[in-house]
Design a protein around this motif. Structure first.
Motif, PDB file in Angstrom:
ATOM      1  N   LEU A 156     -21.594  91.513 -45.734  1.00  0.00           N
ATOM      2  CA  LEU A 156     -20.328  90.515 -46.845  1.00  0.00           C
ATOM      3  C   LEU A 156     -19.872  91.812 -48.063  1.00  0.00           C
ATOM      4  O   LEU A 156     -18.658  91.451 -48.021  1.00  0.00           O
ATOM      5  CB  LEU A 156     -20.700  89.337 -47.105  1.00  0.00           C
ATOM      6  N   PHE A 157     -21.269  92.053 -48.479  1.00  0.00           N
ATOM      7  CA  PHE A 157     -20.795  92.726 -50.126  1.00  0.00           C
ATOM      8  C   PHE A 157     -20.300  94.406 -49.579  1.00  0.00           C
ATOM      9  O   PHE A 157     -20.035  95.097 -50.535  1.00  0.00           O
ATOM     10  CB  PHE A 157     -20.774  92.655 -50.869  1.00  0.00           C
ATOM     11  N   GLY A 158     -21.229  94.910 -49.354  1.00  0.00           N
ATOM     12  CA  GLY A 158     -21.611  96.194 -48.757  1.00  0.00           C
ATOM     13  C   GLY A 158     -19.952  96.436 -47.945  1.00  0.00           C
ATOM     14  O   GLY A 158     -20.194  97.417 -49.307  1.00  0.00           O
ATOM     15  N   PRO A 159     -18.893  96.752 -48.132  1.00  0.00           N
ATOM     16  CA  PRO A 159     -18.242  97.582 -48.130  1.00  0.00           C
ATOM     17  C   PRO A 159     -16.882  97.192 -49.021  1.00  0.00           C
ATOM     18  O   PRO A 159     -16.478  98.580 -49.623  1.00  0.00           O
ATOM     19  CB  PRO A 159     -16.712  96.652 -46.645  1.00  0.00           C
ATOM     20  N   LEU A 160     -17.265  95.973 -50.336  1.00  0.00           N
ATOM     21  CA  LEU A 160     -16.658  96.547 -51.658  1.00  0.00           C
ATOM     22  C   LEU A 160     -17.363  97.570 -52.638  1.00  0.00           C
ATOM     23  O   LEU A 160     -16.709  97.286 -53.004  1.00  0.00           O
ATOM     24  CB  LEU A 160     -16.643  95.029 -51.841  1.00  0.00           C
ATOM     25  N   MET A 161     -18.696  97.675 -52.124  1.00  0.00           N
ATOM     26  CA  MET A 161     -19.084  98.534 -52.895  1.00  0.00           C
ATOM     27  C   MET A 161     -19.769  99.740 -52.863  1.00  0.00           C
ATOM     28  O   MET A 161     -20.271 100.732 -53.901  1.00  0.00           O
ATOM     29  CB  MET A 161     -21.230  97.798 -53.021  1.00  0.00           C
ATOM     30  N   GLY A 162     -19.242 100.100 -51.257  1.00  0.00           N
ATOM     31  CA  GLY A 162     -19.431 101.883 -51.213  1.00  0.00           C
ATOM     32  C   GLY A 162     -18.612 102.014 -50.148  1.00  0.00           C
ATOM     33  O   GLY A 162     -17.925 101.379 -49.537  1.00  0.00           O
ATOM     34  N   PRO A 163     -18.420 103.402 -49.808  1.00  0.00           N
ATOM     35  CA  PRO A 163     -17.767 103.819 -48.088  1.00  0.00           C
ATOM     36  C   PRO A 163     -18.477 103.159 -47.338  1.00  0.00           C
ATOM     37  O   PRO A 163     -18.778 103.930 -45.835  1.00  0.00           O
ATOM     38  CB  PRO A 163     -17.921 104.962 -48.686  1.00  0.00           C
ATOM     39  N   VAL A 164     -19.037 102.019 -46.573  1.00  0.00           N
ATOM     40  CA  VAL A 164     -19.396 101.641 -45.188  1.00  0.00           C
ATOM     41  C   VAL A 164     -18.464 100.649 -44.859  1.00  0.00           C
ATOM     42  O   VAL A 164     -17.833  99.610 -45.684  1.00  0.00           O
ATOM     43  CB  VAL A 164     -20.446 101.145 -45.976  1.00  0.00           C
ATOM     44  N   THR A 165     -18.332 101.020 -43.737  1.00  0.00           N
ATOM     45  CA  THR A 165     -17.843  99.843 -43.310  1.00  0.00           C
ATOM     46  C   THR A 165     -18.674  98.694 -41.781  1.00  0.00           C
ATOM     47  O   THR A 165     -20.091  98.689 -42.286  1.00  0.00           O
ATOM     48  CB  THR A 165     -16.857 100.370 -41.452  1.00  0.00           C
ATOM     49  N   ARG A 166     -18.563  97.339 -41.909  1.00  0.00           N
ATOM     50  CA  ARG A 166     -18.937  96.363 -41.336  1.00  0.00           C
ATOM     51  C   ARG A 166     -20.075  97.214 -40.104  1.00  0.00           C
ATOM     52  O   ARG A 166     -20.655  96.544 -39.737  1.00  0.00           O
ATOM     53  CB  ARG A 166     -17.886  94.794 -41.574  1.00  0.00           C
TER      54      ARG A 166
ATOM     55  N   THR B 192     -31.072  95.196 -57.983  1.00  0.00           N
ATOM     56  CA  THR B 192     -30.946  93.567 -56.294  1.00  0.00           C
ATOM     57  C   THR B 192     -31.490  93.593 -55.310  1.00  0.00           C
ATOM     58  O   THR B 192     -31.738  92.440 -55.032  1.00  0.00           O
ATOM     59  CB  THR B 192     -29.343  92.709 -57.031  1.00  0.00           C
ATOM     60  N   GLY B 193     -31.296  94.547 -54.540  1.00  0.00           N
ATOM     61  CA  GLY B 193     -32.074  94.954 -53.374  1.00  0.00           C
ATOM     62  C   GLY B 193     -31.389  95.816 -53.001  1.00  0.00           C
ATOM     63  O   GLY B 193     -30.292  96.236 -52.955  1.00  0.00           O
ATOM     64  N   VAL B 194     -32.159  96.686 -51.870  1.00  0.00           N
ATOM     65  CA  VAL B 194     -30.838  97.463 -50.596  1.00  0.00           C
ATOM     66  C   VAL B 194     -31.086  96.741 -49.804  1.00  0.00           C
ATOM     67  O   VAL B 194     -31.435  95.948 -49.173  1.00  0.00           O
ATOM     68  CB  VAL B 194     -32.649  99.264 -50.919  1.00  0.00           C
ATOM     69  N   PRO B 195     -30.820  97.887 -48.908  1.00  0.00           N
ATOM     70  CA  PRO B 195     -30.320  97.567 -47.213  1.00  0.00           C
ATOM     71  C   PRO B 195     -31.405  97.924 -46.739  1.00  0.00           C
ATOM     72  O   PRO B 195     -31.786  98.793 -47.359  1.00  0.00           O
ATOM     73  CB  PRO B 195     -29.148  98.517 -46.746  1.00  0.00           C
TER      74      PRO B 195
END
Ligand code: NAP
Length: 349
Positions: free
Chosen positions: A292-302, A221-224
């Motif tokens: 919004l969703f990155g931290p829920l999907m992997g080991p990254v912080t806001r 669905t898309g990459v950062p």
């Protein structure tokens, strides 16, 4: 070139595998340290490559956290290549114990052993671009055309980007120790994110995760919009040999072929070979969605997302090219690496 005796720490690793191969092919004697020389999964490929090569391989047990542990392997060596360091980006609770202490104490243990061994004249340390900068936003704020080996990471800490912090702390420790003696000189190799085929059977490296995610649909669905410096593992290994055997090599060598976004990697894989056979990402996700969703999907912080997503970064690799390093097109690197991911069964054919 006269044959050398070279200590390679962390010889079971992804980068070290290629270093050992090139050294053996050039007829050198390699003293290879691993934590467990009896673990065939770690050393089997090294033993195999030594069978066919003119050089000689000797295996030694050593642990970064045990003082004195490198002395036996160091005996008789004139060159030290210190590659061992924990390269993990998640899955730990105590970043200091998992990353920083082994990186810094390990560097101290290896370099102090080098000073105790009078034959050693050069130490090549595998550092990283992580020792050059912390977050991409720093590049935009620097006003520079490109980051170079004159730059240092001053923003990472044990709480923010602990892997990057472990690398800059270890490299600073290495330069500090180097300055206390005159028997050996220090040269560092500072690679970007390393890709390309692995010689280790497990082909484990943190960089493989991105390729698996590219191919299994998780990023469909898309990459950062995340840019980083990339380099082929074979060039990183060659850089170590150039740094070791070029008498005038000096200082730090930024070893990056080019900067690339995650979407750029997907485009290479799609356009150059696999087309629609894998659900490669087709677009970049909006930054606020990633935030919004990155931290829920992997080991990254806001905080990481804010400081890196949407911020490009450029690298000046001139000094490494002047040293004699030639970079292959990154298309080759990603195609060969992705093919290996498929061949290893990490993705369906
Ligand atoms: P790797 O495959 O994970 O290799 C790291 C090696 O470090 C392993 O073989 C491991 O040896 C050894 N090691 C870890 N903890 C140790 C300890 N406590 N005592 C002794 N050995 C220990 O990673 P790599 O990608 O080849 O990385 C090698 C070096 O390059 C590291 O310094 C890393 O920071 C640097 N680097 C990597 C990249 C990249 O994208 N891969 C980019 C820039 C810099 P055992 O088998 O004995 O456990």
């Amino acid at each position: 070139m006269p044959a050398h005796t070279v200590l390679v720490t962390g010889a079971s690793g992804y980068i070290a595998g290629w270093i050992v191969k090139y050294l053996l092919e050039e007829g050198h004697t390699v003293h290879a340290t691993v934590r467990d020389p009896n673990r065939i999964a770690s050393v089997g490929h090294l033993l195999e490559m030594a069978e066919d090569a003119p050089g000689t391989l000797r295996l030694f047990r050593a642990n970064l956290l045990e003082p004195g542990t490198f002395d036996e392997a160091m005996a008789g060596c004139d060159i030290v290549m210190h590659t061992a360091s924990p390269f993990v980006l998640d899955g730990f609770t105590d970043a200091n114990e998992a990353l920083v202490r082994p990186a810094v104490e390990g560097t101290r243990n290896v370099l102090e052993a080098a000073t105790r061994c009078p034959a050693v004249t050069r130490v090549v340390l595998t550092s990283s671009v992580a020792a050059v900068f912390g977050d991409n936003i720093e590049f935009a704020r620097s006003g520079k055309a490109a980051l170079s080996d004159a730059d240092w990471n001053t923003s990472s800490s044990v709480d923010h980007n602990p892997y990057q912090y472990s690398k800059v702390a270890a490299e600073r420790e290495a330069w500090k120790i180097a300055a206390t003696q005159s028997q050996w000189d220090l040269v560092t190799i500072n690679p970007g994110m390393v890709y390309g085929p692995s010689l280790t059977p497990g082909s484990q490296s943190a960089s493989i995760d991105t390729l698996v995610q590219m191919g299994d649909g998780r990023l469909r669905t898309g990459v950062p919009d995340l840019s980083y410096g990339v380099v082929d593992v074979r060039e990183v290994a060659r850089a170590h040999l150039l740094a070791a055997f070029t008498p005038e090599a000096k200082g730090r060598y930024l070893t990056v072929a080019t900067d690339l976004t995650m979407l750029g990697i997907a485009k290479i894989l799609r356009a150059k070979k696999w087309g629609r056979r894998y659900p490669f990402p087709m677009m970049q996700a909006p930054k606020f969605i990633v935030w919004l969703f990155g931290p829920l999907m992997g080991p990254v912080t806001r905080d990481f997302i804010s400081r890196n997503v949407g911020h490009g970064v450029k690298f000046d690799n001139r000094r490494s090219r002047e040293l004699g390093l030639q970079y292959r097109p990154v298309e080759e690197t990603f195609i060969e690496h992705f093919q290996q991911v498929i061949d290893d069964g990490l993705l369906k054919r």
